[in-house]
Write a protein that holds these residues in place. Structure first.
Motif, short mmCIF file in Angstrom:
data_model
loop_
_atom_site.label_atom_id
_atom_site.label_comp_id
_atom_site.label_asym_id
_atom_site.label_seq_id
_atom_site.Cartn_x
_atom_site.Cartn_y
_atom_site.Cartn_z
N LYS A 191 -5.83 0.84 -7.71
CA LYS A 191 -6.02 0.47 -6.30
C LYS A 191 -6.14 -1.15 -6.30
O LYS A 191 -6.42 -1.77 -7.40
CB LYS A 191 -7.45 0.93 -5.86
CG LYS A 191 -7.54 2.27 -5.78
CD LYS A 191 -8.91 2.73 -5.54
CE LYS A 191 -9.05 4.22 -5.41
NZ LYS A 191 -10.31 4.95 -5.02
N ARG B 126 -5.66 6.92 -9.91
CA ARG B 126 -4.82 5.89 -9.06
C ARG B 126 -5.07 4.48 -9.25
O ARG B 126 -6.31 4.29 -9.26
CB ARG B 126 -4.97 6.09 -7.27
CG ARG B 126 -4.01 5.40 -6.53
CD ARG B 126 -3.94 6.07 -5.16
NE ARG B 126 -3.13 5.10 -4.40
CZ ARG B 126 -2.65 5.46 -3.38
NH1 ARG B 126 -2.80 6.51 -2.83
NH2 ARG B 126 -1.49 4.93 -2.90
N SER C 182 0.76 -1.12 0.03
CA SER C 182 0.13 -0.03 0.00
C SER C 182 0.79 1.31 0.07
O SER C 182 0.31 2.25 -0.17
CB SER C 182 -0.93 -0.16 1.12
OG SER C 182 -0.31 0.26 2.20
#
Length: 112
Positions: A112, A110, A13
């Motif tokens: 994910k 982004r 992450s």
């Protein structure tokens, strides 16, 4: 990488992976492998990213393509050019396969 090697979700992450649109691409002089690209990341602005893909792709074929980039790596100087990220691509026996979204997305989206 050995398939038994794992990282934690927290480690993964930490990567900020964004889709960028290539707006300029040129060979880096006096190299066989490097292409310098200017990437549009939307609200994040534009960045210069150097990638070792010149053996498999011509710069003019990259213009307009959307690809994923790691954007939170520390900048690194390559042949006098500061590269501000890293292209993600799949390597195989015949070279590389560029990764693309299956439909156009906003630059800077982004992953994910």
């Amino acid at each position: 990488m050995d398939m038994d090697e794992h990282i934690s979700y927290e480690d993964f992450s930490k990567l900020d992976i964004r889709v960028g649109t290539i707006i300029e691409a040129t060979r880096v002089p006096d190299t066989d492998k490097l292409i310098q690209c200017t990437i549009d990341f939307g609200a994040m602005g534009r960045r210069v990213i150097v990638s070792g893909i010149a053996q498999w792709r011509a710069p003019e074929d990259l213009i307009g393509k959307q690809c994923p980039y790691v954007v939170n790596l520390a900048p690194r100087e390559l042949r006098g050019i500061v590269s501000e990220g890293m292209l993600l691509a799949a390597g195989h026996e015949n070279g590389i396969a560029l990764l693309h979204p299956d439909s156009s997305v906003e630059p800077g989206t982004r992953i994910k």
